[in-house]
Design an enzyme around this catalytic site. Structure first.
Site, PDB file in Angstrom:
ATOM      1  N   TRP A  25       0.836  -1.204   0.000  1.00 52.08           N
ATOM      2  CA  TRP A  25       0.000   0.000   0.000  1.00 52.08           C
ATOM      3  C   TRP A  25       0.871   1.255   0.000  1.00 52.08           C
ATOM      4  O   TRP A  25       1.851   1.336   0.750  1.00 52.08           O
ATOM      5  CB  TRP A  25      -0.858  -0.001   1.260  1.00 52.08           C
ATOM      6  CG  TRP A  25      -1.466   1.329   1.601  1.00 52.08           C
ATOM      7  CD1 TRP A  25      -0.877   2.330   2.315  1.00 52.08           C
ATOM      8  CD2 TRP A  25      -2.760   1.799   1.241  1.00 52.08           C
ATOM      9  NE1 TRP A  25      -1.739   3.400   2.420  1.00 52.08           N
ATOM     10  CE2 TRP A  25      -2.907   3.103   1.772  1.00 52.08           C
ATOM     11  CE3 TRP A  25      -3.826   1.254   0.505  1.00 52.08           C
ATOM     12  CZ2 TRP A  25      -4.059   3.862   1.611  1.00 52.08           C
ATOM     13  CZ3 TRP A  25      -4.976   2.013   0.355  1.00 52.08           C
ATOM     14  CH2 TRP A  25      -5.086   3.290   0.898  1.00 52.08           C
ATOM     15  N   ASN A  27       0.590   5.624   0.214  1.00 54.53           N
ATOM     16  CA  ASN A  27      -0.119   6.902   0.159  1.00 54.53           C
ATOM     17  C   ASN A  27       0.861   8.059   0.040  1.00 54.53           C
ATOM     18  O   ASN A  27       1.715   8.002  -0.861  1.00 54.53           O
ATOM     19  CB  ASN A  27      -1.233   7.045   1.209  1.00 54.53           C
ATOM     20  CG  ASN A  27      -0.875   6.924   2.660  1.00 54.53           C
ATOM     21  OD1 ASN A  27      -0.591   5.840   3.147  1.00 54.53           O
ATOM     22  ND2 ASN A  27      -0.890   8.016   3.387  1.00 54.53           N
ATOM     23  N   ASP A  28       0.796   9.076   0.857  1.00 49.85           N
ATOM     24  CA  ASP A  28       1.475  10.360   0.608  1.00 49.85           C
ATOM     25  C   ASP A  28       2.930  10.285   0.136  1.00 49.85           C
ATOM     26  O   ASP A  28       3.722   9.499   0.673  1.00 49.85           O
ATOM     27  CB  ASP A  28       1.549  11.190   1.897  1.00 49.85           C
ATOM     28  CG  ASP A  28       0.266  11.232   2.660  1.00 49.85           C
ATOM     29  OD1 ASP A  28      -0.733  10.684   2.197  1.00 49.85           O
ATOM     30  OD2 ASP A  28       0.268  11.821   3.755  1.00 49.85           O
ATOM     31  N   PHE A  84       4.821   8.286  10.011  1.00 52.52           N
ATOM     32  CA  PHE A  84       3.869   9.032   9.193  1.00 52.52           C
ATOM     33  C   PHE A  84       4.614  10.041   8.309  1.00 52.52           C
ATOM     34  O   PHE A  84       5.841  10.052   8.248  1.00 52.52           O
ATOM     35  CB  PHE A  84       2.831   9.718  10.101  1.00 52.52           C
ATOM     36  CG  PHE A  84       1.619   8.858  10.384  1.00 52.52           C
ATOM     37  CD1 PHE A  84       1.647   7.475  10.234  1.00 52.52           C
ATOM     38  CD2 PHE A  84       0.421   9.438  10.807  1.00 52.52           C
ATOM     39  CE1 PHE A  84       0.524   6.689  10.491  1.00 52.52           C
ATOM     40  CE2 PHE A  84      -0.708   8.668  11.062  1.00 52.52           C
ATOM     41  CZ  PHE A  84      -0.662   7.302  10.905  1.00 52.52           C
ATOM     42  N   SER A  85       3.831  10.918   7.670  1.00 51.62           N
ATOM     43  CA  SER A  85       4.406  11.804   6.641  1.00 51.62           C
ATOM     44  C   SER A  85       5.378  12.842   7.193  1.00 51.62           C
ATOM     45  O   SER A  85       5.341  13.185   8.379  1.00 51.62           O
ATOM     46  CB  SER A  85       3.294  12.500   5.877  1.00 51.62           C
ATOM     47  OG  SER A  85       2.671  11.553   5.056  1.00 51.62           O
ATOM     48  N   TRP A 289      -9.054   9.707  -0.110  1.00 51.14           N
ATOM     49  CA  TRP A 289      -9.326   8.782   1.001  1.00 51.14           C
ATOM     50  C   TRP A 289     -10.725   8.169   0.921  1.00 51.14           C
ATOM     51  O   TRP A 289     -10.972   7.102   1.496  1.00 51.14           O
ATOM     52  CB  TRP A 289      -9.143   9.493   2.346  1.00 51.14           C
ATOM     53  CG  TRP A 289      -7.712   9.566   2.797  1.00 51.14           C
ATOM     54  CD1 TRP A 289      -6.953  10.692   2.947  1.00 51.14           C
ATOM     55  CD2 TRP A 289      -6.857   8.468   3.174  1.00 51.14           C
ATOM     56  NE1 TRP A 289      -5.680  10.369   3.382  1.00 51.14           N
ATOM     57  CE2 TRP A 289      -5.597   9.014   3.532  1.00 51.14           C
ATOM     58  CE3 TRP A 289      -7.024   7.082   3.223  1.00 51.14           C
ATOM     59  CZ2 TRP A 289      -4.526   8.216   3.943  1.00 51.14           C
ATOM     60  CZ3 TRP A 289      -5.955   6.285   3.634  1.00 51.14           C
ATOM     61  CH2 TRP A 289      -4.731   6.854   3.991  1.00 51.14           C
TER      62      TRP A 289
HETATM   63  C1  FRU Z   1      -2.516  12.162   4.731  1.00 50.68           C
HETATM   64  C2  FRU Z   1      -2.171  11.394   6.000  1.00 50.68           C
HETATM   65  C3  FRU Z   1      -1.177  12.190   6.833  1.00 50.68           C
HETATM   66  C4  FRU Z   1      -0.487  11.123   7.634  1.00 50.68           C
HETATM   67  C5  FRU Z   1      -0.430   9.971   6.650  1.00 50.68           C
HETATM   68  C6  FRU Z   1      -0.563   8.626   7.306  1.00 50.68           C
HETATM   69  O1  FRU Z   1      -2.950  11.362   3.694  1.00 50.68           O
HETATM   70  O2  FRU Z   1      -3.348  11.104   6.723  1.00 50.68           O
HETATM   71  O3  FRU Z   1      -1.767  13.207   7.619  1.00 50.68           O
HETATM   72  O4  FRU Z   1       0.776  11.491   8.086  1.00 50.68           O
HETATM   73  O5  FRU Z   1      -1.486  10.169   5.740  1.00 50.68           O
HETATM   74  O6  FRU Z   1      -0.315   7.608   6.394  1.00 50.68           O
END
Ligand code: FRU
Length: 456
Positions: A25, A27-28, A84-85, A289
């Site tokens: 997976w 994401n950011d 996290f990010s 999301w």
């Molecule tokens: C944004 C977010 C950030 C967080 C990350 C977690 O998409 O929710 O705020 O750090 O994804 O995966």
């Protein structure tokens, strides 16, 4: 490139020029930085499944934003939390003392997310690399910034030259908090940015602050914020233009106005590459999301947008951002002849990936990308200066109302009739009105799109 390979990519929903991980997976985008000839992309990553899980920082690099090389995982969760990010800086003067003057470190600044029973806490940690971002050592006195908050994440750090100090901007629920530091290890709060009349279901994430110029060299600071709302209606990357005095940001037209960078649904968690000379290059997670966890997967899920170069344009209503595909990607696609120009009629889709260039002559135009009786439609209304995209005729009911809705925006430039579409296996990115109207959309079809129909 109409061949079996392309059909295979469609079955696997695997984009060709947009970054995806081999498995897991995504994401950011995180820690974006240009270093020794490569653009480094770190990213929110859960390697063991195709849902958001205990997050790591994955790592990839590219020279041209078209071909991506995936590298070993850069940061793993530890007893202080999952990763996290965040962002990355090149600490050239070794202000942190984590490297040496001869071998200055790259320093990653990120959120650690810790869940203990029902209690959640988020704080900021750092890690440094002395081998050009390939491997990282976590600082042994992490976290470096803990306010005891539940929502306190996504630090963006940059060097503020006028005062020779580091600045950090983080998201904290419905506000942004600013901090300063001399050494990346000790931080002092310097400002808070809020918006008036915020709805209770809004949450802010992934802030970014950069300076942009217009064509006359006039400059403004631009604050980007990824905004999520419970029903996702007002979710996306929004921005304010204004001033930064080293401590806090001030929006020049107040905070009531809501400007989004994209009229599509699939642009979130935008971040910019550090250490790029003379250009600001932004890249986002190409997703939303609302449906990110239920879209098709084939052992991997999630991709990034094509990186875009940003600038400003002055309009009667204030400054607006302009976006165009990053130079390297444009040149690469053109070099392979993958640019097609069209102004009317029907035409077969020759290249995926490719850039399709349209010159729109009349006042109202529609462009359909078709496949086996299904289509995605772009509509442009030059009388009202409005651009729309409808992907509801190409499946996707199962991904919910946000995937099916019609998206649109107004633009100011009614004279510019050039429109560019960057087409890949699962995405369509529209650049219209000189980059003032940009839309990013994923689509999922079983077979490659076959033709384009331009209608009046
Ligand atoms: C944004 C977010 C950030 C967080 C990350 C977690 O998409 O929710 O705020 O750090 O994804 O995966």
């Amino acid at each position: 490139m109409r061949n079996e390979k392309l059909q295979e990519m469609y079955c696997a929903h695997r984009p060709l020029i947009h970054f995806t991980s081999k498995k897991g997976w995504v994401n950011d985008p995180n820690g974006l930085i240009f270093y020794e000839g490569y653009y480094h992309l770190y990213f929110q990553y859960y390697p063991e499944g195709v849902q958001h899980g205990p997050m790591h920082w994955g790592h990839a690099r590219t020279k041209d934003f078209l071909e991506w090389e995936e590298l070993p995982i850069a940061l793993y969760p530890d007893e202080k939390g999952t990763i996290f990010s965040g962002s990355m800086v090149y600490d050239k003067e070794n202000t942190s003392g984590l490297g040496t003057k001869e071998s200055p470190p790259l320093v990653a600044v990120f959120t650690q997310h810790l869940e203990e029973g029902k209690k959640v806490i988020q704080y900021q940690s750092i890690a440094y690399s002395l081998d050009g971002g390939m491997t990282f050592t976590k600082y042994d006195e992490n976290p470096v910034l803990d306010m005891g908050l539940r929502d306190f994440r996504d630090p963006k750090v940059f060097w503020y030259a006028p005062e020779k100090k580091w600045v950090m901007v983080t998201a904290a629920g419905q506000e942004l908090r600013f901090f300063c530091s001399d050494n990346l290890r000790q931080w002092k709060e310097s400002g808070i940015f809020r918006q008036e009349d915020m709805k209770p279901d809004v949450i802010w994430e992934c802030p970014d602050l950069v300076k942009l110029s217009d064509e006359h060299g006039e400059q403004r600071w631009v604050l980007f914020i990824s905004q999520n709302t419970q029903d996702y209606v007002e979710s996306g990357v929004r921005y304010y233009t204004g001033y930064f005095d080293g401590s806090n940001f001030y929006a020049e037209s107040g905070t009531k106005e809501t400007l989004f960078v994209d009229f599509g649904r699939d642009n979130y968690a935008a971040a910019t590459y550090a250490e790029v000379e003379g250009r600001v290059i932004q890249q986002s997670w190409m997703n939303c999301w609302a449906y990110a966890g239920i879209l098709p997967e084939a052992g991997f899920r999630g991709s990034m947008t094509l990186p875009r170069e940003l600038s400003l344009k002055k309009t009667a209503e204030g400054y607006r951002i302009l976006q165009k595909p990053a130079k390297e990607a444009l040149e690469g696609l053109r070099r392979f002849g993958q640019q097609v120009s069209l102004s009317s009629g029907n035409s077969a889709i020759e290249f995926i990936p490719g850039i399709y260039h349209f010159r729109l002559e009349k006042n109202m135009e529609s462009i359909r990308f078709q496949h086996a009786g299904k289509w995605i439609e772009i509509k442009i209304d030059f009388c009202y200066g409005k651009i729309m995209l409808d992907r509801s005729h190409c499946g996707g009911k199962e991904y919910g109302p946000c995937f099916q809705e019609m998206n649109w925006m107004y633009f100011h430039d009614l004279k510019d009739r050039e429109l560019y579409v960057v087409l890949d296996v699962t995405s369509l990115e529209i650049f219209a009105a000189g980059g003032e109207s940009v839309g990013t959309f994923q689509y999922f079809t079983e077979r490659p799109l076959e033709n384009i129909v331009i209608g009046g």
